[in-house]
Design a protein around this motif. Structure first.
Motif, PDB file in Angstrom:
ATOM      1  N   SER A  36      -7.751 -13.503  -2.349  1.00  0.00           N
ATOM      2  CA  SER A  36      -6.922 -14.740  -2.236  1.00  0.00           C
ATOM      3  C   SER A  36      -5.377 -14.543  -2.593  1.00  0.00           C
ATOM      4  CB  SER A  36      -7.672 -15.775  -3.173  1.00  0.00           C
ATOM      5  OG  SER A  36      -7.095 -15.499  -4.256  1.00  0.00           O
ATOM      6  N   PRO A  37      -4.710 -15.404  -1.807  1.00  0.00           N
ATOM      7  CA  PRO A  37      -3.281 -15.236  -2.377  1.00  0.00           C
ATOM      8  C   PRO A  37      -2.851 -15.487  -3.565  1.00  0.00           C
ATOM      9  CG  PRO A  37      -3.519 -16.796  -0.365  1.00  0.00           C
ATOM     10  CD  PRO A  37      -4.979 -16.348  -1.021  1.00  0.00           C
ATOM     11  N   LYS A  38      -3.710 -16.436  -4.447  1.00  0.00           N
ATOM     12  CA  LYS A  38      -3.129 -16.810  -5.933  1.00  0.00           C
ATOM     13  C   LYS A  38      -3.582 -15.455  -6.484  1.00  0.00           C
ATOM     14  CE  LYS A  38      -4.288 -19.473  -9.956  1.00  0.00           C
ATOM     15  NZ  LYS A  38      -3.602 -18.421 -10.685  1.00  0.00           N
ATOM     16  N   THR A  39      -4.605 -14.639  -6.457  1.00  0.00           N
ATOM     17  CA  THR A  39      -5.379 -13.466  -7.152  1.00  0.00           C
ATOM     18  C   THR A  39      -4.176 -12.457  -6.770  1.00  0.00           C
ATOM     19  OG1 THR A  39      -7.676 -14.315  -6.979  1.00  0.00           O
ATOM     20  CG2 THR A  39      -7.222 -11.951  -7.395  1.00  0.00           C
ATOM     21  N   ALA A  40      -4.060 -12.242  -5.682  1.00  0.00           N
ATOM     22  CA  ALA A  40      -2.983 -11.142  -5.116  1.00  0.00           C
ATOM     23  C   ALA A  40      -1.673 -11.312  -5.698  1.00  0.00           C
ATOM     24  CB  ALA A  40      -2.733 -11.184  -3.699  1.00  0.00           C
ATOM     25  N   SER A  41      -1.175 -12.371  -5.765  1.00  0.00           N
ATOM     26  CA  SER A  41      -0.019 -12.801  -6.439  1.00  0.00           C
ATOM     27  C   SER A  41       0.134 -12.366  -8.016  1.00  0.00           C
ATOM     28  CB  SER A  41       0.610 -14.164  -6.038  1.00  0.00           C
ATOM     29  OG  SER A  41       0.762 -14.496  -4.927  1.00  0.00           O
ATOM     30  N   ASP A  42      -0.844 -13.024  -8.575  1.00  0.00           N
ATOM     31  CA  ASP A  42      -1.090 -12.577 -10.001  1.00  0.00           C
ATOM     32  C   ASP A  42      -1.102 -11.233 -10.433  1.00  0.00           C
ATOM     33  OD1 ASP A  42      -0.982 -15.670 -10.252  1.00  0.00           O
ATOM     34  OD2 ASP A  42      -3.001 -15.856 -10.759  1.00  0.00           O
ATOM     35  N   ALA A  43      -1.749 -10.518  -9.371  1.00  0.00           N
ATOM     36  CA  ALA A  43      -1.762  -9.120  -9.917  1.00  0.00           C
ATOM     37  C   ALA A  43      -0.626  -8.424  -9.641  1.00  0.00           C
ATOM     38  CB  ALA A  43      -2.921  -8.322  -8.723  1.00  0.00           C
ATOM     39  N   VAL A  44       0.189  -8.791  -8.643  1.00  0.00           N
ATOM     40  CA  VAL A  44       1.505  -8.092  -8.457  1.00  0.00           C
ATOM     41  C   VAL A  44       2.420  -8.274  -9.582  1.00  0.00           C
ATOM     42  CG1 VAL A  44       3.634  -8.209  -7.045  1.00  0.00           C
ATOM     43  CG2 VAL A  44       1.259  -7.674  -5.965  1.00  0.00           C
ATOM     44  N   VAL A  45       2.395  -9.848  -9.960  1.00  0.00           N
ATOM     45  CA  VAL A  45       3.305 -10.397 -10.891  1.00  0.00           C
ATOM     46  C   VAL A  45       2.825  -9.536 -12.243  1.00  0.00           C
ATOM     47  CG1 VAL A  45       3.998 -12.194 -12.469  1.00  0.00           C
ATOM     48  CG2 VAL A  45       3.723 -12.452 -10.161  1.00  0.00           C
ATOM     49  N   SER A  46       1.627  -9.375 -12.472  1.00  0.00           N
ATOM     50  CA  SER A  46       1.296  -8.593 -13.954  1.00  0.00           C
ATOM     51  C   SER A  46       1.940  -7.195 -13.795  1.00  0.00           C
ATOM     52  CB  SER A  46      -0.206  -8.443 -13.904  1.00  0.00           C
ATOM     53  OG  SER A  46      -0.661  -9.759 -14.210  1.00  0.00           O
ATOM     54  N   LEU A  47       1.805  -6.317 -12.535  1.00  0.00           N
ATOM     55  CA  LEU A  47       2.260  -5.210 -12.408  1.00  0.00           C
ATOM     56  C   LEU A  47       3.747  -4.953 -12.546  1.00  0.00           C
ATOM     57  CD1 LEU A  47       0.460  -3.572  -9.409  1.00  0.00           C
ATOM     58  CD2 LEU A  47       0.093  -2.987 -11.411  1.00  0.00           C
ATOM     59  N   VAL A  48       4.371  -5.802 -12.271  1.00  0.00           N
ATOM     60  CA  VAL A  48       5.943  -6.043 -12.502  1.00  0.00           C
ATOM     61  C   VAL A  48       6.130  -6.245 -13.894  1.00  0.00           C
ATOM     62  CG1 VAL A  48       8.079  -7.039 -11.714  1.00  0.00           C
ATOM     63  CG2 VAL A  48       6.459  -6.438  -9.902  1.00  0.00           C
ATOM     64  N   GLU A  49       5.663  -7.362 -14.317  1.00  0.00           N
ATOM     65  CA  GLU A  49       6.023  -7.634 -15.829  1.00  0.00           C
ATOM     66  C   GLU A  49       5.510  -6.439 -16.838  1.00  0.00           C
ATOM     67  OE1 GLU A  49       3.832 -11.369 -16.725  1.00  0.00           O
ATOM     68  OE2 GLU A  49       5.450 -12.396 -15.585  1.00  0.00           O
ATOM     69  N   ALA A  50       4.580  -5.801 -16.389  1.00  0.00           N
ATOM     70  CA  ALA A  50       4.385  -4.795 -17.322  1.00  0.00           C
ATOM     71  C   ALA A  50       4.807  -3.347 -16.986  1.00  0.00           C
ATOM     72  CB  ALA A  50       2.611  -4.403 -17.320  1.00  0.00           C
ATOM     73  N   ASP A  51       5.685  -3.255 -15.995  1.00  0.00           N
ATOM     74  CA  ASP A  51       6.434  -2.141 -15.530  1.00  0.00           C
ATOM     75  C   ASP A  51       5.231  -1.140 -15.306  1.00  0.00           C
ATOM     76  OD1 ASP A  51       8.502  -0.524 -14.546  1.00  0.00           O
ATOM     77  OD2 ASP A  51       8.733   0.113 -16.470  1.00  0.00           O
ATOM     78  N   ALA A  52       4.417  -1.427 -14.525  1.00  0.00           N
ATOM     79  CA  ALA A  52       3.197  -0.430 -14.246  1.00  0.00           C
ATOM     80  C   ALA A  52       2.834  -0.244 -12.929  1.00  0.00           C
ATOM     81  CB  ALA A  52       1.870  -1.029 -14.761  1.00  0.00           C
ATOM     82  N   VAL A  53       4.137  -0.458 -11.789  1.00  0.00           N
ATOM     83  CA  VAL A  53       3.945  -0.307 -10.337  1.00  0.00           C
ATOM     84  C   VAL A  53       3.653   1.272 -10.307  1.00  0.00           C
ATOM     85  CG1 VAL A  53       4.944  -0.516  -8.349  1.00  0.00           C
ATOM     86  CG2 VAL A  53       5.277  -2.335  -9.736  1.00  0.00           C
ATOM     87  N   PRO A  54       2.655   1.664  -9.952  1.00  0.00           N
ATOM     88  CA  PRO A  54       2.407   3.012  -9.480  1.00  0.00           C
ATOM     89  C   PRO A  54       3.618   3.766  -8.850  1.00  0.00           C
ATOM     90  CG  PRO A  54       0.411   1.956  -8.994  1.00  0.00           C
ATOM     91  CD  PRO A  54       1.610   0.969  -9.103  1.00  0.00           C
ATOM     92  N   GLN A  55       3.912   5.207  -9.167  1.00  0.00           N
ATOM     93  CA  GLN A  55       4.967   5.798  -8.792  1.00  0.00           C
ATOM     94  C   GLN A  55       4.329   6.379  -7.241  1.00  0.00           C
ATOM     95  OE1 GLN A  55       8.136   5.772  -9.598  1.00  0.00           O
ATOM     96  NE2 GLN A  55       7.680   4.441 -11.003  1.00  0.00           N
ATOM     97  N   PRO A  56       5.062   6.437  -6.144  1.00  0.00           N
ATOM     98  CA  PRO A  56       4.474   7.006  -4.938  1.00  0.00           C
ATOM     99  C   PRO A  56       4.849   8.412  -5.159  1.00  0.00           C
ATOM    100  CG  PRO A  56       6.727   5.888  -4.616  1.00  0.00           C
ATOM    101  CD  PRO A  56       6.310   5.590  -6.109  1.00  0.00           C
ATOM    102  N   GLY A  57       3.970   9.289  -4.432  1.00  0.00           N
ATOM    103  CA  GLY A  57       4.051  10.582  -4.325  1.00  0.00           C
ATOM    104  C   GLY A  57       2.696  11.341  -4.383  1.00  0.00           C
TER     105      GLY A  57
END
Length: 92
Positions: A36-57
């Protein structure tokens, strides 16, 4: 398809280009998975706030990653005559 809400889009805008590209791919993957859009948006906001976006490679276990995990083999060598000396004494 625009899956992320304005809050998620604003959070992604604060990221550098590599992390933002990763999150854009997440949006496509989440849409394909039926999240769902809400769940997806909440997940991405959580990743950004926690500085936990995985590094590509590509991550691989290189031999240097295992240094110090295993004891080094001793470099001492045993002469063949020394190895068989106790057996020869037993037969005598």
């Amino acid at each position: 398809m625009k899956l992320f809400n304005d809050q998620a889009t604003a959070a992604i805008a604060t990221l550098d280009s590599a992390d933002a590209a990763y999150c854009a791919k997440l949006e496509q993957r989440f849409a394909n998975m039926g999240i769902s859009p809400k769940t997806a948006s909440d997940a991405v906001v959580s990743l950004v706030e926690a500085d936990a976006v995985p590094q590509p490679g590509f991550w691989a276990a290189l031999p240097s990653a295992f240094k110090g995990l295993f004891p080094k083999k001793s470099a001492t060598t045993v002469a063949a005559s020394d190895a068989f000396a106790p057996a020869q004494e037993a037969l005598a």
